[in-house]
Design an enzyme around this catalytic site. Structure first.
Site, PDB file in Angstrom:
ATOM      1  N   SER A  58       0.854  -1.196   0.000  1.00  0.00           N
ATOM      2  CA  SER A  58       0.000   0.000   0.000  1.00  0.00           C
ATOM      3  C   SER A  58       0.888   1.245   0.000  1.00  0.00           C
ATOM      4  O   SER A  58       2.004   1.215   0.501  1.00  0.00           O
ATOM      5  CB  SER A  58      -0.859   0.059   1.262  1.00  0.00           C
ATOM      6  OG  SER A  58      -1.534  -1.142   1.487  1.00  0.00           O
ATOM      7  N   PHE A 111       4.258   0.915  -8.728  1.00  0.00           N
ATOM      8  CA  PHE A 111       4.238   2.082  -9.625  1.00  0.00           C
ATOM      9  C   PHE A 111       3.368   1.872 -10.856  1.00  0.00           C
ATOM     10  O   PHE A 111       3.362   2.705 -11.753  1.00  0.00           O
ATOM     11  CB  PHE A 111       5.670   2.427 -10.059  1.00  0.00           C
ATOM     12  CG  PHE A 111       6.535   2.909  -8.926  1.00  0.00           C
ATOM     13  CD1 PHE A 111       6.395   4.199  -8.438  1.00  0.00           C
ATOM     14  CD2 PHE A 111       7.467   2.068  -8.334  1.00  0.00           C
ATOM     15  CE1 PHE A 111       7.192   4.653  -7.385  1.00  0.00           C
ATOM     16  CE2 PHE A 111       8.263   2.507  -7.285  1.00  0.00           C
ATOM     17  CZ  PHE A 111       8.127   3.805  -6.807  1.00  0.00           C
ATOM     18  N   CYS A 114      -4.923   7.918  -6.847  1.00  0.00           N
ATOM     19  CA  CYS A 114      -3.609   8.151  -6.230  1.00  0.00           C
ATOM     20  C   CYS A 114      -3.187   9.611  -6.124  1.00  0.00           C
ATOM     21  O   CYS A 114      -2.807  10.062  -5.048  1.00  0.00           O
ATOM     22  CB  CYS A 114      -2.533   7.401  -7.004  1.00  0.00           C
ATOM     23  SG  CYS A 114      -2.739   5.636  -6.917  1.00  0.00           S
ATOM     24  N   PHE A 166     -11.651   7.864 -15.191  1.00  0.00           N
ATOM     25  CA  PHE A 166     -10.648   8.924 -14.992  1.00  0.00           C
ATOM     26  C   PHE A 166      -9.588   8.936 -16.075  1.00  0.00           C
ATOM     27  O   PHE A 166      -8.843   9.896 -16.226  1.00  0.00           O
ATOM     28  CB  PHE A 166     -10.038   8.843 -13.584  1.00  0.00           C
ATOM     29  CG  PHE A 166      -8.919   7.842 -13.425  1.00  0.00           C
ATOM     30  CD1 PHE A 166      -9.184   6.506 -13.187  1.00  0.00           C
ATOM     31  CD2 PHE A 166      -7.590   8.246 -13.499  1.00  0.00           C
ATOM     32  CE1 PHE A 166      -8.153   5.586 -13.024  1.00  0.00           C
ATOM     33  CE2 PHE A 166      -6.551   7.332 -13.332  1.00  0.00           C
ATOM     34  CZ  PHE A 166      -6.839   5.997 -13.110  1.00  0.00           C
TER      35      PHE A 166
HETATM   36  C1  UDX Z   1      -0.639   6.883 -11.237  1.00  0.00           C
HETATM   37  C2  UDX Z   1       0.885   6.748 -11.496  1.00  0.00           C
HETATM   38  O1  UDX Z   1       1.138   6.988 -12.892  1.00  0.00           O
HETATM   39  C3  UDX Z   1       1.359   5.355 -11.107  1.00  0.00           C
HETATM   40  O2  UDX Z   1       2.773   5.276 -11.259  1.00  0.00           O
HETATM   41  C4  UDX Z   1       0.977   5.081  -9.651  1.00  0.00           C
HETATM   42  O3  UDX Z   1       1.361   3.770  -9.301  1.00  0.00           O
HETATM   43  C5  UDX Z   1      -0.509   5.271  -9.452  1.00  0.00           C
HETATM   44  O4  UDX Z   1      -0.906   6.569  -9.882  1.00  0.00           O
HETATM   45  P1  UDX Z   1      -2.863   6.103 -12.501  1.00  0.00           P
HETATM   46  O5  UDX Z   1      -3.572   6.946 -11.496  1.00  0.00           O
HETATM   47  O6  UDX Z   1      -3.354   4.721 -12.747  1.00  0.00           O
HETATM   48  O7  UDX Z   1      -1.314   5.959 -12.101  1.00  0.00           O
HETATM   49  O8  UDX Z   1      -2.912   6.839 -13.931  1.00  0.00           O
HETATM   50  P2  UDX Z   1      -2.002   7.907 -14.692  1.00  0.00           P
HETATM   51  O9  UDX Z   1      -1.742   7.392 -16.044  1.00  0.00           O
HETATM   52  O10 UDX Z   1      -0.843   8.358 -13.916  1.00  0.00           O
HETATM   53  O11 UDX Z   1      -3.025   9.127 -14.879  1.00  0.00           O
HETATM   54  C6  UDX Z   1      -3.532   9.878 -13.780  1.00  0.00           C
HETATM   55  C7  UDX Z   1      -4.416  11.010 -14.281  1.00  0.00           C
HETATM   56  O12 UDX Z   1      -3.661  12.016 -14.927  1.00  0.00           O
HETATM   57  C8  UDX Z   1      -5.487  10.562 -15.277  1.00  0.00           C
HETATM   58  O13 UDX Z   1      -6.701  11.216 -14.995  1.00  0.00           O
HETATM   59  C9  UDX Z   1      -4.925  11.028 -16.602  1.00  0.00           C
HETATM   60  O14 UDX Z   1      -5.914  11.248 -17.554  1.00  0.00           O
HETATM   61  C10 UDX Z   1      -4.217  12.311 -16.195  1.00  0.00           C
HETATM   62  N1  UDX Z   1      -3.126  12.687 -17.116  1.00  0.00           N
HETATM   63  C11 UDX Z   1      -2.020  11.904 -17.226  1.00  0.00           C
HETATM   64  C12 UDX Z   1      -3.224  13.860 -17.846  1.00  0.00           C
HETATM   65  O15 UDX Z   1      -4.208  14.591 -17.745  1.00  0.00           O
HETATM   66  N2  UDX Z   1      -2.198  14.206 -18.682  1.00  0.00           N
HETATM   67  C13 UDX Z   1      -1.084  13.448 -18.829  1.00  0.00           C
HETATM   68  O16 UDX Z   1      -0.185  13.838 -19.610  1.00  0.00           O
HETATM   69  C14 UDX Z   1      -0.995  12.236 -18.078  1.00  0.00           C
END
Ligand code: UDX
Length: 449
Positions: A111, A142, A252, A314
């Protein structure tokens, strides 16, 4: 755990949870989460060396290595409410492990936790009545949703923090079965715990940074995607995570930053706390700015107008809606009395409705009969993008699902009220093509043409 089971057929992996319904789903053909490629991984290992059950005590007593992977949501009550991580579930796990263990075990924090949580876990474990002994390791995850299987098969790095070299090495050997050793980083416990929060804070900060610039682009005639490309080619900045959007979501980013902010405050680092809090403030601003732009553009009223919502998750390739920007935009539009027709290829109607109810519970006065009624009467959930857009005054793209890029735009246009507005919250649509058809398109970080 499914990936460990898949890659290491000689290791027995027993996943336990208190929730029988959840476990039943993991044992069925319909897994409780949608994640590309996960079905195959589970199918390959389940029944061989991967088992799902609610026999928590037994699983603890039989295991050599125990991963704690319970959730650590933001506290909603008492000291640190709205910021600190709720560690209730971690503590309960540690107590149960202490109660059911004999001999020596590795306890791995999977976690995401505030730095120095391992200290508390160790103290609780040391109270074991059966004379059991433990090594506590931190091994943050990650993976990102939607690409989890690839991220697990081929991670940039695996991080293991711990005090005992032997214990760290034992866990490193498990990952070493399929991950090159130079990508398995070992650190002390506190660095490992803090690295996870820091990684998420940096990633979220990049999104908030480009989103901040998107507001300036809209005001000046610059194009945020062009700016992102221009800066991303600088190898020191790099091209990833520079996609401007309606705002980041997911379970996250916000939670971890607020947790980081709380930790900084706890240690008296006010300026550091304020610095990171601004990432979340900017994200809230971006979501609000998007709904305000819709209302302003549509002649300052959306009351009784039909707005198609394309996407509720999301991000694409997941059915996860936690902290999705769509929730906030839909709530704002409902407050303006818009009629929403929502389509998401993966999120079920019940989940959309419950997220919206929850969103109103967070507003002043909480979820009242008025809001319940509003959701009931003004929200329709449909199962394709065309049905959502039919007779709509506007379309708002809130998740970047690939299928939205390949719709028959002329068919959509002919079915809509005029002027037909599109608000592309993900900058995925072909602006020129849509303008030619007759749409008025508003995207993030570009002034409307
Ligand atoms: C994130 C981290 O990337 C990951 O390493 C960690 O373990 C958990 O949190 P996650 O929440 O699954 O992963 O998705 P991620 O791809 O990071 O996107 C998070 C948010 O940011 C999404 O809503 C996505 O749409 C947004 N985002 C991401 C953007 O708006 N622009 C970007 O360039 C990248």
């Amino acid at each position: 755990m499914a990936m460990i089971a898949k890659q290491c057929p000689d290791i027995d992996v027993h996943v336990v949870d208190l929730n029988q319904a959840r476990i039943d789903q993991w044992n069925s053909d319909e897994l409780p989460v949608y994640e590309p490629g996960l079905d195959e991984v589970v199918r390959e290992a389940r029944g061989r060396n991967l088992k799902f059950s609610t026999q928590v005590d037994q699983a603890i007593s039989e295991a050599n290595i125990i991963f704690i992977a319970v959730n650590t949501p933001t506290k909603s009550f008492g000291i640190g409410a709205g910021r600190a991580a709720n560690l209730e579930f971690i503590e309960k796990c540690a107590r149960q492990i202490a109660r059911c263990s004999k001999g020596h075990k590795l306890v791995v924090e999977k976690s995401t936790l505030p730095v120095r949580t391992a200290e508390a876990v160790k103290r609780i474990l040391s109270s074991s009545a059966n004379g059991a002994t433990f090594d506590v390791l931190s091994n943050p995850e990650f993976l990102a949703e939607g690409t989890a299987i690839q991220d697990l098969l081929n991670p940039d790095r695996v991080l293991i923090g711990g005090e005992s070299k032997e214990a760290v090495e034992r866990l490193a050997q498990v990952y070493g079965r399929w991950i090159p050793r130079d990508r398995i980083l070992t650190t002390n416990l506190w660095s490992s715990e803090l690295s996870k929060l820091t990684a998420n804070a940096f990633l979220a900060q990049r999104v908030s940074s480009i989103n901040a610039i998107s507001a300036l682009c809209e005001a000046t005639g610059a194009d945020v995607d062009e700016v992102a490309k221009a800066i991303g080619t600088d190898s020191r900045i790099g091209p990833k995570f520079l996609k401007s959007s309606v705002g980041f979501g997911g379970s996250c980013f916000q939670k971890d930053i607020l947790n980081l902010v709380y930790l900084c405050e706890h240690f008296g680092l006010r300026e550091v706390a304020q610095y990171w809090e601004q990432v979340v403030i900017m994200n809230d601003y971006q979501k609000r700015r998007f709904s305000e732009r819709i209302v302003r553009t549509m002649f300052n009223t959306v009351s009784d107008k039909k707005i198609a919502i394309w996407g509720f998750a999301f991000k694409k390739d997941t059915n996860d809606t936690r902290e999705s920007a769509a929730i906030h935009v839909c709530r704002d539009l409902l407050e303006e009395r818009a009629r929403l027709v929502i389509y998401d290829p993966r999120v079920p109607e019940s989940q959309i409705r419950s997220e919206l109810e929850h969103a109103f519970s967070d507003t002043v006065g909480g979820l009242g009969e008025k809001h319940k009624k509003l959701i009931e009467t003004n929200v329709t959930v449909v199962n394709d993008a065309y049905a959502a857009a039919h007779e709509a005054h506007a379309i708002a793209v809130l998740t970047e699902w690939d299928e939205f890029k390949s719709v028959d735009a002329t068919r959509i246009y002919n079915g809509m009220r005029q002027p037909a507005f599109i608000f592309d919250g993900r900058n995925i649509l072909d602006l020129e093509k849509l303008n030619k058809i007759g749409f008025e398109v508003h995207s993030i970080g570009r002034s409307a043409k």
